[in-house]
Structures are given as structure tokens and as C-alpha cells.
Design an enzyme around this catalytic site. Structure first.
Site, PDB file in Angstrom:
ATOM      1  CD  GLU A   1      56.344  20.707  11.991  1.00 37.85           C
ATOM      2  OE1 GLU A   1      55.817  20.499  13.096  1.00 37.85           O
ATOM      3  OE2 GLU A   1      55.718  20.603  10.908  1.00 37.85           O
TER       4      GLU A   1
ATOM      5  CD  GLU B   1      54.327  18.975  16.176  1.00 31.74           C
ATOM      6  OE1 GLU B   1      55.027  19.301  15.204  1.00 31.74           O
ATOM      7  OE2 GLU B   1      53.096  19.192  16.221  1.00 31.74           O
TER       8      GLU B   1
ATOM      9  CG  HIS C   1      55.914  16.876  11.562  1.00 33.41           C
ATOM     10  ND1 HIS C   1      54.820  17.598  11.986  1.00 33.41           N
ATOM     11  CD2 HIS C   1      55.421  15.692  11.096  1.00 33.41           C
ATOM     12  CE1 HIS C   1      53.723  16.883  11.782  1.00 33.41           C
ATOM     13  NE2 HIS C   1      54.069  15.721  11.258  1.00 33.41           N
TER      14      HIS C   1
ATOM     15  CE1 TYR D   1      65.683  10.183   3.657  1.00 30.65           C
ATOM     16  CE2 TYR D   1      63.513  11.081   3.153  1.00 30.65           C
ATOM     17  CZ  TYR D   1      64.534  10.176   2.899  1.00 30.65           C
ATOM     18  OH  TYR D   1      64.384   9.258   1.884  1.00 30.65           O
TER      19      TYR D   1
ATOM     20  CD  GLU E   1      50.409  22.257  15.427  1.00 28.53           C
ATOM     21  OE1 GLU E   1      50.929  21.233  14.965  1.00 28.53           O
ATOM     22  OE2 GLU E   1      49.708  22.261  16.463  1.00 28.53           O
TER      23      GLU E   1
ATOM     24  CD  GLU F   1      51.331  20.339  11.689  1.00 28.62           C
ATOM     25  OE1 GLU F   1      50.579  20.763  12.602  1.00 28.62           O
ATOM     26  OE2 GLU F   1      52.541  20.121  11.861  1.00 28.62           O
TER      27      GLU F   1
ATOM     28  CG  HIS G   1      49.065  18.162  15.034  1.00 28.78           C
ATOM     29  ND1 HIS G   1      50.383  18.466  14.733  1.00 28.78           N
ATOM     30  CD2 HIS G   1      49.033  16.816  15.191  1.00 28.78           C
ATOM     31  CE1 HIS G   1      51.100  17.357  14.697  1.00 28.78           C
ATOM     32  NE2 HIS G   1      50.296  16.348  14.968  1.00 28.78           N
TER      33      HIS G   1
END
Length: 341
Positions: free
Chosen positions: A84, A115, A118, A124, A188, A222, A225
């Protein structure tokens, strides 16, 4: 001194090699598809910290996961955590500089932020599960199948990042088109999809549902994207008809074939013994199926002619059946008109 600014007509706008690019003058819009993708991206806004991880933490600490399932999760976190950021760097440092259309640039700004979201997501997850961040974020160096996929993409960025690079020559414009195909179609559109299938298969069986929900949101992003990238690639081809030569098409096909082999090797690395009814052999068909769909979207013939071995995934993953992952969200964003200050 005449302080009147030159009005830019829609017909003067071009996706690359436009001279009128001093400000991000959106109006009048010429590429309405770019603006629609931008609006769709805004409508999909989310943050990883909205997704509770307590159940995942409990499952990760328990004996409910097999060694194979843990290995699969770790491999995917290792790949996506760096992939990412590579996509984000390519947008900011390479693509944005050479795309000269304001509405396309507006979307690229939105995608760059996504991005970052992500990348934030994988931080996280790693933090929530108390994983070793060094182990996860260094897999691109230590894991061969991840390293080869990342190296494949970084090679496509090298020339575009050079100070002397320009799209004003046919060779330069083709190199830029190669970069767009390498990141939108391959990274992607192909490299991400094995990982999506693996993690969503766990979510389907009610395992690691917090990670699964975040992967659903990422997949939603995505999808946009990929659709933006396809529109950008096809529109550049249309505006610069001399670029899409038979030799260049053959070169792109070779790149996609190489990418498919890299992705199959990665799937085998993630699933050495199979988990959750998934085997590495299934992904040979699946990656070929995904690659054929991408080839068709940029005007090339399919070459693998395989069927998806995961029909239960089709409505979640395949671009033709976009699922609204936001139907079950508890926290809805308010529109600007309804906010109270």
C-alpha cells in the site's frame, strides 16, 4: 499589465502533455469519469479505528486458529503493509507529476489519502494484535515471494522518478503507460486479489472478523482505484493513438504473465498445506481468471481462460458485482449540509 487569467476550455484539457496546468482548474469538466470516481471515493470514506478488534484479539490469543491460518494472516499483513505504501509513493512521486488534467489530479489526491488509510489499517491491526512490527514490516526484505512482487513494481517506477523523465516523447509516454498498467492493473488488480480472497474466506467462516471487515472496506476502495486506472489508461491510449503498438501490447502481456507467476508463487507460500478449504492450486486458476478480466478491460484478449474456483467469492470480489460493504455500518458519516457545529 493584463491580470486576466486565460480561460481553459474543456477541449484544451489533456490527460498528459497539457500546457495549461498552472492551477487545478476543474471547470469546465472534460473527463466526467474522473470526477465520478472522485465522488465515489468520497462516499466510501472510512477509518480503520471505527472497526472493533476485541473479538480478533481474543481469537488471536486463543487456540482457535491453526498454524496454517496464522501463517496465512501474517503473510498477507506482511505483503499489504508495504504494498500500500508503494502504491501511495507512486501516486505522489510519479503519477501526479505527469498527469496534467485537473479532475484526474483531484481523484489522485483522494486516492493518495486512501492509500494512507490502508497503511494506517495495517498498523492498527499489528498494534491491536500485539504483533512484532519489525517482523511484519520487514517481510518485503526477508520473504522471497513478497520481495519479488515489490521489486517487480519498484522497477516500473525507476525511470518515471528520474528528474529527466518526460512524457513528451513516445518512449516516455509508453513508459508512463507501463507504470500505470503496472500499478493499477497488476498491483491493485492482480497482486492484491489472492490476499483479499484468503482473508475474506476467514471472514466468511466468522474468524478474525475485524480484519475481514477492514479488508472489505479496502476492497471497496481498490475497486474504484482499479476502475479509475482503467479509464485513465484507456483514455491516454485514445488521445495518443501511436502508443498502443503491437510491440508495446506484447510487452504488456509479458509483464502480466510474469506478474501471474509471481502471484501464484506468493499464494503457494501463503498456503503451503491449504486452510479453510483453500489450496494453492486453486489460486493458479483464480489468478489466471483475474488476469484475464484485467486484460479484457484494457482491450487485450484473455490468455488463461480459467474459471474462478471460488464462486462464493464472486459477489464480494468480482468487479461486475460490487457489494455495498457500508450497509451494515453503525457509524454513518453525515453529509456536509447536515453537520452541526
Amino acid at each position: 499589465m493584463n491580470n486576466k487569467s486565460k480561460r481553459v476550455e474543456a477541449k484544451e484539457k489533456r490527460l498528459i502533455n497539457c500546457t495549461a496546468v498552472d492551477v487545478n482548474q476543474l471547470m469546465p469538466l472534460k473527463y466526467h469519469w474522473a470526477w465520478e470516481h472522485y465522488l465515489n471515493g468520497c462516499a466510501n470514506h472510512w477509518m480503520p479505528t471505527e472497526v472493533p478488534m476485541s473479538k480478533d484479539i481474543e481469537t488471536w490469543k486463543s487456540d482457535d486458529l491453526t498454524d496454517g491460518e496464522r501463517h496465512m494472516i501474517m503473510q498477507n499483513l506482511g505483503f499489504f503493509s508495504t504494498a500500500e505504501s508503494l502504491v501511495g509513493n507512486n501516486i505522489v512521486l510519479a503519477i501526479f507529476k505527469h498527469v496534467t488534467n485537473p479532475e484526474a489530479r483531484q481523484y489522485l489526491l483522494r486516492q493518495g489519502f486512501e492509500e494512507a488509510i490502508h497503511t494506517h489499517t495495517f498498523h492498527y491491526i499489528v498494534e491491536s494484535l500485539a504483533l512484532d512490527p519489525g517482523e511484519i514490516f520487514n517481510m518485503y526484505n526477508e520473504n522471497e515471494t513478497i520481495r519479488k512482487k515489490d521489486a517487480f513494481e519498484m522497477k516500473l517506477t525507476e525511470d518515471v522518478l528520474k528528474d529527466s523523465f518526460t512524457t513528451s516523447t513516445p518512449d516516455g509516454a509508453q513508459k508512463f503507460l507501463e507504470n500505470l498498467i503496472g500499478y493499477y492493473i497488476i498491483m491493485e488488480g492482480i497482486f492484491f486479489y489472492s490476499g483479499f480472497a484468503m482473508i475474506l474466506s476467514m471472514n466468511r467462516q466468522n474468524k478474525m472478523t475485524g480484519i475481514g471487515e477492514q479488508f472489505q472496506y479496502i476492497l471497496r476502495d481498490e475497486t474504484i482505484h482499479l476502475n479509475f486506472g482503467i479509464d485513465l489508461i484507456n483514455s491516454i491510449k485514445e488521445e495518443n493513438k501511436g502508443l498502443w503498438t503491437p510491440d508495446f501490447q506484447a510487452h504488456i502481456i509479458d509483464l502480466i504473465k510474469e506478474a501471474v507467476e509471481l502471484e501464484i508463487a506468493y499464494a503457494k507460500d501463503c498456503l503451503p498445506n491449504g486452510v479453510l478449504g483453500l489450496t494453492a492450486e486453486m489460486f493458479e486458476d483464480y489468478v489466471g481468471y483475474i488476469a484475464d478480466r484485467r486484460l479484457e478491460r484494457i482491450g487485450l484478449k484473455p490468455i488463461y481462460n480459467t474459471k474462478t474456483p471460488f464462486p462464493w467469492m464472486s459477489e464480494v470480489i468480482d468487479l461486475g458485482k460490487e457489494k455495498n460493504f457500508f450497509e451494515t455500518r453503525v457509524n454513518e458519516y453525515q453529509s456536509a449540509a447536515s453537520l452541526t457545529w
